[in-house]
Scaffold this active site. Structure first.
Site, PDB file in Angstrom:
ATOM      1  N   HIS A 104       2.770  -6.889   0.398  1.00  0.00           N
ATOM      2  CA  HIS A 104       3.254  -8.005   1.218  1.00  0.00           C
ATOM      3  C   HIS A 104       3.998  -9.007   0.339  1.00  0.00           C
ATOM      4  O   HIS A 104       5.091  -9.470   0.685  1.00  0.00           O
ATOM      5  CB  HIS A 104       2.091  -8.724   1.909  1.00  0.00           C
ATOM      6  CG  HIS A 104       1.218  -7.820   2.729  1.00  0.00           C
ATOM      7  ND1 HIS A 104      -0.141  -7.970   2.804  1.00  0.00           N
ATOM      8  CD2 HIS A 104       1.522  -6.735   3.490  1.00  0.00           C
ATOM      9  CE1 HIS A 104      -0.643  -7.037   3.605  1.00  0.00           C
ATOM     10  NE2 HIS A 104       0.348  -6.272   4.023  1.00  0.00           N
TER      11      HIS A 104
ATOM     12  N   CYS B  39      -1.157   3.589  12.283  1.00  0.00           N
ATOM     13  CA  CYS B  39       0.252   3.420  12.664  1.00  0.00           C
ATOM     14  C   CYS B  39       0.361   2.742  14.011  1.00  0.00           C
ATOM     15  O   CYS B  39       1.449   2.339  14.407  1.00  0.00           O
ATOM     16  CB  CYS B  39       0.955   4.771  12.751  1.00  0.00           C
ATOM     17  SG  CYS B  39       1.036   5.653  11.197  1.00  0.00           S
TER      18      CYS B  39
ATOM     19  N   LYS C 152      -9.378   0.229  -3.323  1.00  0.00           N
ATOM     20  CA  LYS C 152     -10.507  -0.590  -3.780  1.00  0.00           C
ATOM     21  C   LYS C 152     -11.517   0.253  -4.544  1.00  0.00           C
ATOM     22  O   LYS C 152     -12.070  -0.179  -5.542  1.00  0.00           O
ATOM     23  CB  LYS C 152     -11.180  -1.262  -2.577  1.00  0.00           C
ATOM     24  CG  LYS C 152     -10.363  -2.432  -2.077  1.00  0.00           C
ATOM     25  CD  LYS C 152     -11.211  -3.406  -1.264  1.00  0.00           C
ATOM     26  CE  LYS C 152     -10.328  -4.517  -0.731  1.00  0.00           C
ATOM     27  NZ  LYS C 152     -10.150  -4.517   0.705  1.00  0.00           N
TER      28      LYS C 152
ATOM     29  N   HIS D  59      -1.730  -8.468   0.301  1.00  0.00           N
ATOM     30  CA  HIS D  59      -1.785  -7.705  -0.949  1.00  0.00           C
ATOM     31  C   HIS D  59      -0.408  -7.660  -1.613  1.00  0.00           C
ATOM     32  O   HIS D  59       0.555  -8.267  -1.122  1.00  0.00           O
ATOM     33  CB  HIS D  59      -2.384  -6.310  -0.739  1.00  0.00           C
ATOM     34  CG  HIS D  59      -1.622  -5.445   0.244  1.00  0.00           C
ATOM     35  ND1 HIS D  59      -0.316  -5.081   0.062  1.00  0.00           N
ATOM     36  CD2 HIS D  59      -2.010  -4.885   1.417  1.00  0.00           C
ATOM     37  CE1 HIS D  59       0.079  -4.324   1.061  1.00  0.00           C
ATOM     38  NE2 HIS D  59      -0.928  -4.193   1.916  1.00  0.00           N
TER      39      HIS D  59
ATOM     40  N   HIS E  89      -2.314   7.481   6.845  1.00  0.00           N
ATOM     41  CA  HIS E  89      -3.654   6.876   6.946  1.00  0.00           C
ATOM     42  C   HIS E  89      -4.730   7.961   6.907  1.00  0.00           C
ATOM     43  O   HIS E  89      -5.462   8.156   7.887  1.00  0.00           O
ATOM     44  CB  HIS E  89      -3.768   6.043   8.239  1.00  0.00           C
ATOM     45  CG  HIS E  89      -2.759   4.944   8.307  1.00  0.00           C
ATOM     46  ND1 HIS E  89      -1.549   5.076   8.959  1.00  0.00           N
ATOM     47  CD2 HIS E  89      -2.765   3.697   7.761  1.00  0.00           C
ATOM     48  CE1 HIS E  89      -0.853   3.951   8.825  1.00  0.00           C
ATOM     49  NE2 HIS E  89      -1.564   3.105   8.100  1.00  0.00           N
TER      50      HIS E  89
ATOM     51  N   LYS F 135      -2.441   6.104  -6.155  1.00  0.00           N
ATOM     52  CA  LYS F 135      -2.387   5.137  -5.042  1.00  0.00           C
ATOM     53  C   LYS F 135      -3.420   4.037  -5.280  1.00  0.00           C
ATOM     54  O   LYS F 135      -4.524   4.316  -5.756  1.00  0.00           O
ATOM     55  CB  LYS F 135      -2.704   5.891  -3.736  1.00  0.00           C
ATOM     56  CG  LYS F 135      -2.323   5.120  -2.483  1.00  0.00           C
ATOM     57  CD  LYS F 135      -2.527   6.044  -1.277  1.00  0.00           C
ATOM     58  CE  LYS F 135      -2.501   5.407   0.066  1.00  0.00           C
ATOM     59  NZ  LYS F 135      -1.969   4.227   0.459  1.00  0.00           N
TER      60      LYS F 135
ATOM     61  N   CYS G  51      -2.957   7.569  16.138  1.00  0.00           N
ATOM     62  CA  CYS G  51      -3.363   7.031  14.832  1.00  0.00           C
ATOM     63  C   CYS G  51      -3.405   5.509  14.936  1.00  0.00           C
ATOM     64  O   CYS G  51      -2.388   4.869  15.220  1.00  0.00           O
ATOM     65  CB  CYS G  51      -2.393   7.435  13.726  1.00  0.00           C
ATOM     66  SG  CYS G  51      -2.713   6.517  12.190  1.00  0.00           S
TER      67      CYS G  51
ATOM     68  N   CYS H 273      -3.404  11.775   9.881  1.00  0.00           N
ATOM     69  CA  CYS H 273      -2.130  11.097   9.681  1.00  0.00           C
ATOM     70  C   CYS H 273      -1.872  11.007   8.183  1.00  0.00           C
ATOM     71  O   CYS H 273      -2.721  10.518   7.443  1.00  0.00           O
ATOM     72  CB  CYS H 273      -2.191   9.688  10.280  1.00  0.00           C
ATOM     73  SG  CYS H 273      -0.779   8.682   9.792  1.00  0.00           S
TER      74      CYS H 273
END
Ligand code: MSP
Length: 506
Positions: free
Chosen positions: A20, A128, A299, A17, A146, A296, A125, A143
């Protein structure tokens, strides 16, 4: 002089994505900058193939591990090729040599009695891939990194690395080396993480839970914790423990996102200290991209920016340019296809590309496809040339991650100045009279030569378009080491074929 630049290695549980693509593009810009300065550069990027997340992703697709990892490896590689990352080494942690070296590192630390086996009950988690303290969790016990992945209560026997014996030494290292973590806000965040005694770090996972990993050399019922394995890539890429890695390692800089500061700023330095190895030179930390309006990306909201889609619609340099120009150092930055399109049209198209095509076409029409030879320079010409050298010299100096937005911004400001210059000089009017024809030639020469300098600088950021522009200008090869040198376009030299550099996109 050497420079070894690393990006994080990316989990392959999903497709590549924008986050990256971002770190790898920034690493590529730094590499091109340092090469232009005459540095010998090594850039590594790649994938993190082990751990529970990747294991579950393979299972969900009903694929065998190897088949899954090969598929994702190819996918990441092709996106990095698409966005023009000139990596020297593409990391895959499933490589046999890497796995052996990870086991070797563990054995070394184990032999020093720094690894203990014990039972542990705690919250885990999966996002992580680590155990969490209660103070790490949100009010409703999730978390914060996440929130959609439920944390799990886990009771396990595992191996742990003793961390506390190294905490003071690491704090001292940070104090002695103010450049170790950049920018300062993240250095302070790291110091905060080290303010309290450190718990032992769990460095194993029982095979009953995770099998995709490196076997623990001293207990075959366990695999290595994915972060211990992944972090070690930075050494195995340069052939550690074989001799010869040292000169690269001494010049190593890790580029990382803010969410992985703890593994890189706490776990990794302590692993290295425990193994008796020197620390990397620098951690350069960036914030994150969020959707337009600061939301944020997700999708379900439909605001995820897909690097492949952007390249298909706008070309690779629209993406590279936006990423370079618009990441803020101090907070998250917004990104959307619309924002990238606007920036592409206004900065690259209107300010830089149009100027080049206007002036080059003018030369084609009025000077027979040649760069006109200049006459004496006016004060205005000299002032513009001075600004060009100043802005471009941002690219003949060493660039750090956090310098990239300001150095590219300087080019935009300069392009604005050049547009004002050409509008004020009005070469099309000067051309009309014999008396001012030579002045017209000078204005066109100055503009084309200044554009050449800008394009040489931009070879570090948007190399494809910059090379195309330099071919249009029929510019001689840029000097190495690179500095902005004026007057390298030949008066009366031929221009190349002129095409639109950044065609407008609606
Ligand atoms: N596998 C680990 C890293 C191991 S390095 C020894 C990992 N992988 S990851 O795929 O989850 O994320 C890798 C990087 O992507 C991190 O630097 C993270 O900050 C970055 N990004 C993820 N989302 C991002 C944005 N929205 N914006 C910018 N970068 C982001 O963690």
């Amino acid at each position: 002089m050497k420079s070894y630049i690393t990006t994080p290695i990316y989990y392959v549980n999903g497709s590549p994505h924008i986050g990256h693509a971002f770190t790898s593009v920034m690493a590529d810009i730094l590499k091109r900058n340092r090469q232009a300065l005459g540095c010998d550069v090594m850039l590594s990027t790649g994938v993190d193939e082990h751990g529970q997340k990747n294991q579950e992703a393979a299972a969900e697709l009903g694929m065998g591990y190897q088949e899954f990892l090969d598929m994702r490896g190819k996918e990441f590689r092709s996106v990095f090729d698409l966005v023009g990352i000139s990596y020297d080494y593409f990391v895959r942690t499933s490589r046999e040599g890497h796995k052996q070296a990870v086991a070797g590192m563990e054995q070394t630390i184990f032999d020093k009695d720094l690894i203990v086996k014990k039972n542990y009950t705690g919250t885990y988690c999966k996002g992580c891939e680590e155990f969490k303290k209660e103070s790490d969790l949100t009010e409703d016990g999730q978390c914060p990194l996440h929130p959609t992945m439920q944390v799990e209560q886990t009771e396990e026997t595992n191996y742990f690395l003793k961390m506390e014996p190294f905490r003071e030494r690491l704090l001292q290292h940070i104090a002695d080396n103010p450049d170790f973590v950049q920018p300062e806000a993240f250095r302070n965040e790291l110091k905060q993480m080290l303010a309290e005694p450190l718990e032992d770090l769990c460095i194993s996972r029982p095979k009953s839970r995770v099998t995709l990993g490196v076997d623990l050399p001293f207990d075959p019922d366990f695999v290595t914790y994915v972060w211990f394995d992944a972090l070690t890539n930075y050494l195995t890429n340069i052939d550690w423990p074989e001799d010869g890695y040292q000169s690269w390692w001494a010049e190593c800089e890790h580029l990382i996102g803010k969410d992985i500061l703890k593994p890189h700023g706490v776990y990794w330095p302590i692993m290295l200290m425990a193994a008796g190895l020197p620390l990397p030179k620098k951690l350069s930390v960036h914030s994150h991209w969020v959707g337009a309006g600061g939301v944020k990306m997700s999708k379900s909201i439909g605001n995820v920016v897909d690097p492949i889609e952007v390249v298909e619609k706008l070309g690779v340099d629209a993406l590279r340019w936006y990423l370079a120009r618009h990441m803020r150092a101090d907070s998250d930055s917004q990104i959307s296809v619309e924002l990238i399109t606007q920036t592409y049209n206004s900065e690259l198209g209107n300010k830089i590309g149009n100027l080049l095509s206007r002036v080059a076409k003018f030369s084609n029409k009025n000077f027979g496809g040649k760069v006109p030879a200049p006459g004496p320079l006016s004060a205005e010409d000299e002032a513009l040339r001075k600004s060009v050298v100043e802005a471009a010299s941002g690219f003949s100096r060493w660039i750090d991650l956090q310098d990239i937005p300001a150095r590219t911004q300087a080019i935009v400001t300069l392009a604005e100045e050049m547009n004002e210059y050409i509008d004020k000089q009005a070469p099309w009017t000067l051309f009309k009279s014999e008396d001012t024809r030579e002045r017209c030639q000078t204005v066109i020469y100055v503009t084309l030569d200044c554009l050449r300098v800008i394009m040489e600088a931009l070879q570090q950021v948007i190399p494809g378009s910059a090379d195309k522009a330099l071919a249009m200008l029929n510019a001689p090869a840029a000097p190495r080491p690179w500095t902005p040198v004026l007057d390298r376009l030949e008066g009366n030299g031929d221009l190349g074929e002129i095409e639109s550099l950044f065609p407008r996109v609606q």
